[in-house]
Enzyme design. Sequence first.
Site, PDB file in Angstrom:
ATOM      1  N   HIS A 696      13.092  44.299  -9.027  1.00  0.00           N
ATOM      2  CA  HIS A 696      13.719  43.356  -7.727  1.00  0.00           C
ATOM      3  C   HIS A 696      14.667  42.510  -8.289  1.00  0.00           C
ATOM      4  O   HIS A 696      15.400  41.883  -7.315  1.00  0.00           O
ATOM      5  CB  HIS A 696      12.463  43.053  -6.835  1.00  0.00           C
ATOM      6  CG  HIS A 696      11.548  43.942  -6.510  1.00  0.00           C
ATOM      7  ND1 HIS A 696      10.535  44.288  -7.376  1.00  0.00           N
ATOM      8  CD2 HIS A 696      11.630  44.983  -5.441  1.00  0.00           C
ATOM      9  CE1 HIS A 696       9.841  45.456  -6.584  1.00  0.00           C
ATOM     10  NE2 HIS A 696      10.598  45.873  -5.692  1.00  0.00           N
ATOM     11  N   CYS A 728       9.149  50.161 -11.060  1.00  0.00           N
ATOM     12  CA  CYS A 728       9.634  50.759  -9.674  1.00  0.00           C
ATOM     13  C   CYS A 728      10.993  51.512 -10.158  1.00  0.00           C
ATOM     14  O   CYS A 728      11.364  51.210 -11.183  1.00  0.00           O
ATOM     15  CB  CYS A 728       9.628  49.887  -8.630  1.00  0.00           C
ATOM     16  SG  CYS A 728       9.475  50.706  -7.001  1.00  0.00           S
TER      17      CYS A 728
HETATM   18  N1  GLN Z   1      10.294  57.810  -7.343  1.00  0.00           N
HETATM   19  C1  GLN Z   1      10.800  56.619  -6.420  1.00  0.00           C
HETATM   20  C2  GLN Z   1      11.970  55.726  -6.963  1.00  0.00           C
HETATM   21  O1  GLN Z   1      12.235  55.818  -8.398  1.00  0.00           O
HETATM   22  C3  GLN Z   1       9.634  55.915  -6.097  1.00  0.00           C
HETATM   23  C4  GLN Z   1       9.955  54.404  -5.187  1.00  0.00           C
HETATM   24  C5  GLN Z   1       8.918  53.634  -4.795  1.00  0.00           C
HETATM   25  O2  GLN Z   1       7.760  53.550  -5.453  1.00  0.00           O
HETATM   26  N2  GLN Z   1       8.873  53.059  -3.755  1.00  0.00           N
HETATM   27  O3  GLN Z   1      12.687  55.156  -6.486  1.00  0.00           O
HETATM   28 ZN    ZN Z   2       7.419  51.561  -6.756  1.00  0.00          ZN
END
Ligand code: GLN
Ligand code: ZN
Length: 762
Positions: A696, A728
């Site tokens: 983020h 993420c």
């Molecule tokens: N596979 C998704 C991505 O990489 C997972 C997104 C999420 O965890 N919100 O964007």
């Molecule tokens: Zn995520």
Amino acid sequence: MAIAHIPGFSRVGAQRELKFALEAFWRGDTECHQLQGTGNMLKRRHWNLQRDAGLDYVTVGDFAWYDHVLQTLALVGALPTRFGINTQSMKLEDLFICARGNEHHFAMEMTKWFDTNYHYLVPEYTPDIQFELNAEWLTQDIQAAKQAGHNCKVVLLGPVSLLYLGKEKKGLTNRLGLLPNLLKIYETLLNEISKLGIQWVQIDEPILSLELDLSWQQALIGAYSLLGNTPVSLLLTTYFESVLDYKSLIEKLPIAGLHIDTVRAPDQLLSWHEWAVQHKKVLSVGAIDGRNIWRLDLGQLYETLEFLHQSLGHRLWISSSCSLLHVPVDLELELGLNPEIKSWLAFGKQKLYEISLLRDCLSHGKTSYTAALEENTQIQLTRKNSRIVHLARIKAAVNSIQPNMSERSSAFECRIEQQRSALNLPLFPTTTIGSFPQTIEIRRLRSEYKRGAVKHLDYLQAMRQHIEYAVKEQEALGLDVLVHGEAERNDMVEYFGELLTGFAFTQYGWVQSYSSRCVKPPIIYGDVTRLEPMTISWTSYAQSLTNKPMKGMLTGPVTMLQWSFVRNDQSREQTALQIALALRDEVLDLERAGIRIIQIDEPAFREGLPLKQRDWSDYLRWAVNAFKLTAAAVQDGTQIHTHMCYSEFNDILNSIAALDADVITIETSRSDMDLLDAFVKFQYPNDIGPGVYDIHSPRTPQVPEMIRLLKKASTVIPAERLWINPDCGLKTRQWSEVVPALKNMVQAAQTIRQVQQEQITP
Ligand code: GLN
Ligand code: ZN
């Protein structure tokens, strides 16, 4: 005559007017008075909507420039003291500094509002906090509404919830100690509101939907024994769950009325009816769903409420279950929606008319409204019998699910051996969570294709180039398990929803998530099934470009459900199982296409938890089962991954382990791997990739800090079960940020492998 009202309405507006006004102001394109103009226009418009629909009261005080918890903090002078804001001379800009931070201050923390997708700013209670009333913004709104001729009811977030939802900081040990001072402010405020000619104040105490310990229960008694004696009539307002646990507590309070949510918790209705009759109180029945978009069942509600009306008369209030903040504003804007589906729906504005109609039917008897009742019955019938809703084949498939379908053939220890030898991965394998930057070209390509401006073959060709680019970059970086990058997906739920039956999409169905951010949840209206493979061609193409394993990428059944408006004519569990069966076929097709690692994302797994802990086990049972049903059909050698974000898993680690995914990648870096503490006590059995950097933030994570986190992780998780990955997906980042970050991550992996090697062969 019953009374009609709502606990609150949307603030962003049907076309997200507030969003655009806020963002323009933050960019510096507009002046503060222009933003205020938009906000005031929206307030007026929403009051008028309530009046035009025939509600007896319009609700004033539900508007918030950023968030209603923050707004209440400003009202009672409880903004975090670290910002040094003077309550009396506070400006709108000050609110935004608290919410968004600036070069001198980090922003306030944000978290989910109960079990909704709305996020509020977490109050910070410190020993030096001095409450101080600044009622000017609120009184201006009350005066404006009164001047416009509205009959007003004022809404406030109650003092006990306001304290409960915050955190203690800077050495404060018990925020309940602040209550007496806070109550003085509320008392003065209620007196001022009364002086403005307002009788009814709706005071929200949503924490009554939780399992509260004794000190908080006593705080509620203390607070309302005091506030109940101010000149206003208090409507104590609860939502999202039953409040029957607190029957004897609420009975003690000198309140004028109680609002209950009878959509989520219909069973509490009769008890509270008795209470209202016995004690001559107002009972506000939240019978219109404020959390979902289905039209009311007028006939059925009439039957349920008729005898309440006979005994309560004008003390029966008809309402939505909670604020209409949680549903989109106006269905009339949806010109592209299938007319049959549209006829089953009601958004915020339509719900106002439903509340009003229900009140009229009750007040004047149903014989005066036969046409409306008949039309509504007809709608319910067509939905019940609709061929686009019910697919016998799917119902049969769900009914014939056998328990063994949710179990892998062998235990993890046996599977992982086969997977390790087939995949031939190094110790501490590196991977990413799935998405790579969604560049302007990618977005443009998708939207032009959607508009029909790009031909199918050209679209495929161009998308393949983006995939190729992502694969090349990952190979150059030296990552071990690759992904195709998800360029074809604008949203992880919408992408699959558009390819499955039973999902519909709106154009303006926006719901506020936080500040100017809105989400547009799909509508699951019917039985879900897969018509054709959804990801195979993209994934296979990506695999064809590399010898490294390519992860197939799917969104799990619980997340599909959690981030949609879900049909209310069958249990959530049933719908989850239908989605699971559809995804199970996709998993098998991926395996057949030679994909050896398949990731099933469940970022929303935790947020589905019910508000009362005693209800958790049932949810966890079916949620875990839906995931396992999706995943379990593959052979031992095929590796199933899952991914979760938004932390705080410590209390459900058992269920996460029960998913039996071979590998879980999980968000941890923002909390400095706090999660790992839980692993000291709980031996997580399978492979795990605790995120080593926060995606983020735009800053490049440095090698030493990732090594530090990995070393920390390896003290509680055996090295051979550790994976290395970001927190993420990377879709919100730029390639120029992603490349150096991943380069460092791979470097960290190499270093830690060496360290490990030296430990084995000193
Ligand atoms: N596979 C998704 C991505 O990489 C997972 C997104 C999420 O965890 N919100 O964007
Ligand atoms: Zn995520």
